[in-house]
Design a protein around this motif. Sequence first.
Motif, PDB file in Angstrom:
ATOM      1  N   TYR A  91       1.690   1.855  -2.730  1.00 56.27           N
ATOM      2  CA  TYR A  91       1.323   1.960  -4.137  1.00 56.27           C
ATOM      3  C   TYR A  91       0.379   0.836  -4.532  1.00 56.27           C
ATOM      4  O   TYR A  91      -0.496   1.010  -5.379  1.00 56.27           O
ATOM      5  N   VAL A 127      -3.375   1.536  -4.118  1.00 57.48           N
ATOM      6  CA  VAL A 127      -4.036   2.242  -5.220  1.00 57.48           C
ATOM      7  C   VAL A 127      -4.557   1.228  -6.242  1.00 57.48           C
ATOM      8  O   VAL A 127      -5.701   1.298  -6.692  1.00 57.48           O
ATOM      9  N   TRP A 128      -3.726   0.263  -6.576  1.00 56.85           N
ATOM     10  CA  TRP A 128      -4.116  -0.739  -7.567  1.00 56.85           C
ATOM     11  C   TRP A 128      -5.136  -1.721  -7.006  1.00 56.85           C
ATOM     12  O   TRP A 128      -6.013  -2.184  -7.735  1.00 56.85           O
ATOM     13  N   ALA A 142      -8.406  -0.052  -7.366  1.00 57.02           N
ATOM     14  CA  ALA A 142      -8.906  -0.122  -8.740  1.00 57.02           C
ATOM     15  C   ALA A 142      -9.544  -1.480  -9.010  1.00 57.02           C
ATOM     16  O   ALA A 142     -10.637  -1.562  -9.587  1.00 57.02           O
ATOM     17  N   THR A 180      -7.579   8.871 -12.308  1.00 54.12           N
ATOM     18  CA  THR A 180      -7.408   9.044 -10.866  1.00 54.12           C
ATOM     19  C   THR A 180      -6.117   8.399 -10.393  1.00 54.12           C
ATOM     20  O   THR A 180      -5.359   8.992  -9.612  1.00 54.12           O
ATOM     21  N   ILE A 181      -5.846   7.189 -10.867  1.00 53.65           N
ATOM     22  CA  ILE A 181      -4.607   6.496 -10.505  1.00 53.65           C
ATOM     23  C   ILE A 181      -3.398   7.301 -10.977  1.00 53.65           C
ATOM     24  O   ILE A 181      -2.420   7.463 -10.248  1.00 53.65           O
ATOM     25  N   THR A 182      -3.469   7.820 -12.201  1.00 51.26           N
ATOM     26  CA  THR A 182      -2.369   8.629 -12.726  1.00 51.26           C
ATOM     27  C   THR A 182      -2.137   9.866 -11.870  1.00 51.26           C
ATOM     28  O   THR A 182      -0.993  10.219 -11.563  1.00 51.26           O
TER      29      THR A 182
END
Length: 118
Positions: free
Chosen positions: A33, A36-37, A40, A80-82
């Motif tokens: 996870y 993903v961040w 970003a 996109t993250i959501t």
Amino acid sequence: MSHSLVIALLIYSIVWFGIVWNFVKKGKIAIKYGIVWFGAALAIFFVSVLPGFMTMITNFFGFKAMSNLIIAFLITLLMTITLILTIIVTTQKKQIKLLIQEFSLLKSELEDHLERKE
């Protein structure tokens, strides 16, 4: 892109990367996870480091101000993250349902086995 916006985006991306790194290091976020961040934060970093590229994209898409493009970019990034996190949650929900079903079958078999012993 104004120098203040470049500096703000650089600081933002570095601070965000640090926050995510700290959470991953402490085990509050799983690495998968965290990636993903990290992605970003890296995207925001590249936006701030390549202002010429952003000017070209601003003109190509017809934005009046680069700040509008940055806001649109950040909204797209958050969406996109959501979406990615929704996919992860859905997958986990299916795995939990399967685990509950398997556990129920094993529990039922164990109870049947214990009843036959008595």
